[in-house]
Design a protein around this motif. Sequence first.
Motif, short mmCIF file in Angstrom:
data_model
loop_
_atom_site.label_atom_id
_atom_site.label_comp_id
_atom_site.label_asym_id
_atom_site.label_seq_id
_atom_site.Cartn_x
_atom_site.Cartn_y
_atom_site.Cartn_z
N GLY A 36 0.76 -1.30 -0.01
CA GLY A 36 0.16 -0.24 -0.32
C GLY A 36 0.98 1.57 0.38
N TYR A 52 -7.48 -4.74 -2.21
CA TYR A 52 -6.84 -3.32 -1.48
C TYR A 52 -7.78 -2.41 -1.85
CZ TYR A 52 -3.80 0.29 -1.81
OH TYR A 52 -3.05 1.30 -0.97
N ALA A 56 -8.49 -0.67 2.67
CA ALA A 56 -6.90 -1.22 2.32
C ALA A 56 -6.41 -0.95 3.89
CB ALA A 56 -6.02 0.80 1.90
#
Length: 232
Positions: A36, A52, A56
């Motif tokens: 990330g 994601y 996230a």
Amino acid sequence: MYSLNSVSLDINQGQIFGLLGPNGAGKTTLISLLCGLIKPTSGHFSIDDLNYSNHASKIKKIIGVVPQEYALYPTLTARENLHYFGSMYGLKGNHLKDKVIETLDLLGLLKFADKRIDTFSGGMKRRVNLIAGILHNPKVLFLDEPTVGVDVHSKNAIINYLKVLNQNGTTIIYTSHHLAEAEDFCTNIAILDQGQIYAKGTPKALIDATENARNLEDVFISLTGKELRDDV
């Protein structure tokens, strides 16, 4: 550094997965995406069934990241550094104190707990750097060159500790230029170059599938060539 091009990987729970390739092949880009640290411009990925795009923040709670560069405050002690990073993961009180003592002891650093990081050798810093990324018992651990520039004893301590973490359930994703180390350490490997995956499989399967290959280094040279990859 190459952009990633149609990279597709399945990394199963419990694997020690090596991402190998020449300088600039795309390894750090791929790890940075999965952690990330940078956002993908296309494509998608999930970790522990968490996509994601939608999860996230949840993903960041279950992963650990150990960068190649030391992510430590040099004027703080080892204990102070680890208490700081542990608190960032939400650890506190006696649980955090005990976890710091336990991991320092396991990696042979307890007697140096109250010494400043800037007095440590490279191998000692590398071990503290590792501890900072695993205090919260991550499900998935990302390691970028975890044994670069360390002495043999520190390297042995780091690899043995990582094997114990893996046996206890942590999936490990790892980059290294030490191919003999990767051959022994990894359960599965992908070899990247120019932003693409050239081969993937177990070390033994890759060696067996490459003509005249005796080891993983022979496989690597066969796939990526002998050309120097100097970069400035």
